[in-house]
Design a protein around this motif. Structure first.
Motif, short mmCIF file in Angstrom:
data_model
loop_
_atom_site.label_atom_id
_atom_site.label_comp_id
_atom_site.label_asym_id
_atom_site.label_seq_id
_atom_site.Cartn_x
_atom_site.Cartn_y
_atom_site.Cartn_z
N UNK A 1 42.75 48.68 34.56
CA UNK A 1 41.67 49.49 33.91
C UNK A 1 42.39 50.79 33.07
N UNK A 2 43.83 50.67 32.94
CA UNK A 2 44.48 51.94 32.34
C UNK A 2 45.65 51.22 31.57
N UNK A 3 45.35 50.16 30.65
CA UNK A 3 46.22 49.65 29.58
C UNK A 3 47.53 49.16 30.51
N UNK A 4 47.35 48.61 31.66
CA UNK A 4 48.66 48.21 32.11
C UNK A 4 49.58 49.01 33.17
N UNK A 5 49.25 50.21 33.22
CA UNK A 5 50.00 51.14 34.15
C UNK A 5 49.81 50.87 35.48
N UNK A 6 48.75 50.31 35.87
CA UNK A 6 48.61 49.77 37.35
C UNK A 6 47.74 48.58 37.42
N UNK A 7 47.84 47.78 38.26
CA UNK A 7 47.21 46.42 38.47
C UNK A 7 46.68 46.32 40.00
N UNK A 8 45.53 45.83 39.82
CA UNK A 8 45.01 45.21 41.25
C UNK A 8 44.78 43.76 41.09
N UNK A 9 45.31 43.07 42.36
CA UNK A 9 45.50 41.63 41.97
C UNK A 9 44.32 40.86 43.26
N UNK A 10 43.68 39.99 42.93
CA UNK A 10 42.90 39.46 43.90
C UNK A 10 43.09 37.77 43.60
N UNK A 11 42.92 36.99 44.73
CA UNK A 11 43.09 35.41 44.70
C UNK A 11 41.97 34.93 44.06
N UNK A 12 42.09 33.78 43.45
CA UNK A 12 40.87 33.27 42.70
C UNK A 12 40.38 31.92 43.60
N UNK A 13 41.20 31.20 44.09
CA UNK A 13 40.99 30.10 44.97
C UNK A 13 42.22 29.67 45.58
N UNK A 14 42.28 29.02 46.86
CA UNK A 14 43.36 28.59 47.40
C UNK A 14 43.88 27.45 46.42
#
Length: 733
Positions: free
Chosen positions: A414-427
């Motif tokens: 949410x800050x132009x790539x300065x930090x990232x949150x990662x979530x799995x989509x599916x196994x």
């Protein structure tokens, strides 16, 4: 002089014809397909780059300068040099042909060929016998694939099959011959997400499975450990493993994806491993690993390492961003391929008037704010396995950027790539793309392939999230196949997806936001469907690209008509004239038609490569088109004004006067009204100088000494418009 002017006039006619001229836009780098140092000559290197054709580059000064020695009409992925006679070299690739050179790569000839369906991935020579060659290949037949090992004892003329293992999918990653005991041979890779590591101690007569204890889905590289006869180091997608008993048991020594591994043959026997944007180092024969790599090193999936056998702290590392050199064991690095423009764009995303995003194979997201002329890394990197496959920008909140990586993970910033949150989509999901809902900014779609188990076949899959990617639910799951593309209408009610379904083409359409889907492949040949585009003014007319050609439908996909060509990878309806269609192919470059496919012409102006992977039109500038060419990065047509259609500037009040237009030392330039800026570009689309006008928009311009002779373009920009005029610079003498 008259002859010269006639030549210039003819050149200008070509530059203004309907096909236009393609301009190299970068970003800068060189994607390494194969790599080899020269035994006994530590400052000499050979690399293979490009797709089709592939280029053999050579340097004799540790990468300070490079020169092309050969252009192969093939996709080359394997290169080997005879350690007993370094003038003798072998290469192989997609066609299964084995090429040989006896004069250090200046000339090549086809010496032999592997069976049909073989893609040569690795070549290795017996260190004691230069006539004995080993080849590791991926073999395809129908819906099946195999890892295969071949052996030649007559310099590559005749080949014998030594091993073949079949499955749904195959990756042939590494072939290693023991430098001391040449009968000890190791191959590694993967069969349908299961690791493969096989060892032969009798020159390929029998093979031992040594994967027990390797908690990984693929083995990327293996290295023998000097001074320890039975010790091995193994690089996998889940870390580095060590074995002291020739692979019977394994102990994991590093938890991180690793793509290559090598051990220096002399004291102090340093070991190195290529990771994600860094290189690991071990000073205790692989028991412990650390990294002190500085920010000068970049590029994910570092698959190539070459250690100076005399100076073990001197190391070359190569990846999708180029070749790097360290002389102190990896503390500092220098780029040794600066000046190349050979990166593979995984995708491009156009945002606004002049902003482009691109993900390059083996690297990261890069951004251009000036239509592709200059590029910078976008945001901070994270260790997503497999590199960025696709990205999207939230058009309502442009600080919000999302992307997917090859390991099926979704990443949100949410800050132009300065930090990232990662979530799995599916196994067991292999992501191929990501897109926002056209109106609901919290809703996202991701598409690709989904396996029911680690080793099962890939299924055609689309997932949807309604909470900004934190949770995902399947929107479409079909039989064995892969979804390569996805489209949502402006309201989000109509969804279209395409790709491959088993061994056939796949197009699915939903008119109720994904609750029900209809297959629409009546009349389409060839699989998979690699691209699909909709005519801007006719929502029922579509084009799709398959290996069997370009297909068109005029009734929302109910029936399709073949428009010709073969080996088509991408397609684009012209944004100004609906009778014009552009097509990119895998081996023959660009084609275009002015009569809906009745006849096709090849477009070769300014395009060095032949494997086109992307065709996109600019969302706001109708005549501007971007193209991704494998091995040659991003190109643009009409991006900076070459061959721009007058329709783009109807009503423009900008006037440009150049006198004379044939220039040796200088000319008078008048631009009315005074523009924001005036720049001079060469015919390849590179900005060379800025032309500074006085307050009245006039300058007596003097040509800089650095501008060589040729055709140039003067681009005047004012507000959201630009106007281009061509001028000729004559030779100084």
């Amino acid at each position: 002089m008259k002859k010269l002017l006639n030549l210039v006039f003819f050149s200008l006619i070509l530059m203004n014809r309907g096909a236009g001229v393609w301009q190299q836009l970068g970003p800068q780098g060189v994607n390494i397909r194969a790599f080899s140092n020269v035994p006994g000559y530590p400052d000499e290197l050979f690399i293979i780059s490009g797709w089709f054709p592939s280029y053999l580059y050579h340097t004799g000064n540790a990468g300070s300068t490079w020169a092309v020695r050969e252009t192969f009409p093939d996709i080359i992925s394997a290169l080997a040099i005879n350690p007993r006679d370094v003038r003798v070299m072998f290469a192989g690739g997609r066609t299964g042909k084995i090429y040989r050179s006896t004069n250090s790569g200046y000339t090549w000839f086809t010496v032999g060929m592997l069976p049909a369906g073989s893609w040569v991935r690795q070549l290795a020579l017996n260190p004691q016998n230069g006539s004995e060659i080993w080849a590791l290949a991926e073999v395809t037949a129908g819906d099946s694939a195999a890892i295969a090992v071949f052996n030649s004892t007559d310099g590559g003329v005749n080949w014998q099959l030594k091993l073949r293992r079949w499955s749904y999918e195959a990756q042939a990653n590494c072939l290693v011959i023991n430098p001391v005991q040449s009968g000890n041979i190791i191959i590694c890779g993967a069969l349908t997400n299961r690791p493969v590591l096989l060892i032969s101690t009798d020159s390929g007569a029998s093979w031992l499975n040594r994967t027990t204890g390797l908690s990984a889905t693929t083995v990327n590289a293996v290295s023998f450990v000097p001074t320890l006869d039975s010790a091995l180091l193994c690089a996998t997608d889940s870390g580095i493993f060590y074995s002291s008993d020739f692979g019977r048991t394994w102990d994991r020594r590093l938890i991180a994806p690793v793509w290559s591994i090598a051990v220096a043959p002399v004291f102090p026997y340093y070991a190195y491993a290529g990771g994600e944007n860094l290189v690991y180092r071990s000073s205790d024969l692989g028991f412990t690993w650390r990294t002190d790599t500085n920010p000068d090193f970049t590029g994910s999936q570092t698959r190539f390492l070459a250690i100076n056998p005399v100076r073990p702290l001197e190391l070359y590392a190569a990846n999708g961003y180029g070749v790097f050199l360290t002389t102190n064991g990896g503390y500092t690095w220098t780029v040794r391929t600066s000046g190349f423009y050979n990166l593979d764009c995984a995708f491009i995303n156009l945002y606004g008037t002049d902003t482009l995003f691109a993900a390059v194979d083996g690297y990261w997201i890069v951004r251009s704010a000036d239509g592709g002329r200059n590029w910078q890394q976008f945001g901070k990197m994270f260790p997503g396995v497999g590199g960025v496959k696709w990205m999207a920008v939230n058009r309502i909140h442009p600080d919000t950027v999302v992307c997917v990586t090859g390991d099926g993970k979704f990443h949100l910033s949410i800050n132009r790539g300065d930090s990232w949150n990662t979530y799995p989509i599916a196994d067991n999901f292999q992501a191929a793309g990501i897109a926002y809902h056209p109106r609901a900014t919290d809703t996202l779609y991701s598409w690709g392939g989904k396996r029911d188990s680690v080793t099962g076949p890939s299924r055609f899959a689309i997932y949807r999230s309604i909470d900004r990617g934190q949770h995902w639910t399947p929107l479409l799951l079909r039989d064995a196949g892969m979804c390569y593309g996805f489209f949502a209408s402006s309201g989000g009610d109509t969804l279209i997806a395409w790709g491959g379904n088993r061994s056939g083409p796949a197009v699915f359409r939903s008119i109720d936001r994904g609750r029900n889907w209809s297959p629409l492949v009546n009349g389409i040949n060839g699989s998979p469907i690699l691209d699909l585009k909709i005519f801007p003014a006719e929502p029922g007319r579509w084009l799709c690209a398959t290996p069997a050609g370009v297909f068109r439908t005029d009734n929302y996909g109910a029936t399709w008509t073949n428009l010709g060509l073969t080996g088509v990878t991408c397609v684009l309806p012209d944004t100004i004239n609906p009778n014009y269609i552009w097509a990119g192919t895998d081996t023959q470059g660009f084609f275009w038609t002015t009569n809906q496919g009745v006849s096709w012409w090849r477009d070769t102006l300014g395009v060095p490569g032949r494997s086109v992977s992307i065709l996109l039109s600019h969302p706001q500038r109708r005549s501007a088109v971007y193209a991704g060419i494998r091995g040659h990065s991003l190109f643009g047509k009409n991006v900076i004004g070459i061959g721009e259609s007058a329709a783009d500037y109807s009503g423009s009040s900008v006037r440009v006067s150049i006198s004379p237009v044939v220039v040796k030392g200088g000319c008078r330039i008048i631009v009315q009204p005074v523009p924001e800026r005036v720049e001079l570009y060469d015919a390849a689309g590179r900005r060379r100088v800025e032309v500074r006008l006085d307050r009245c928009g006039i300058v007596n311009w003097q040509r800089p000494a650095a501008l060589e002779a040729g055709v140039y373009l003067l681009v005047a920009r004012t507000q959201n418009r630009q106007l281009t005029r061509k001028l000729l610079l004559l030779p100084w003498q």
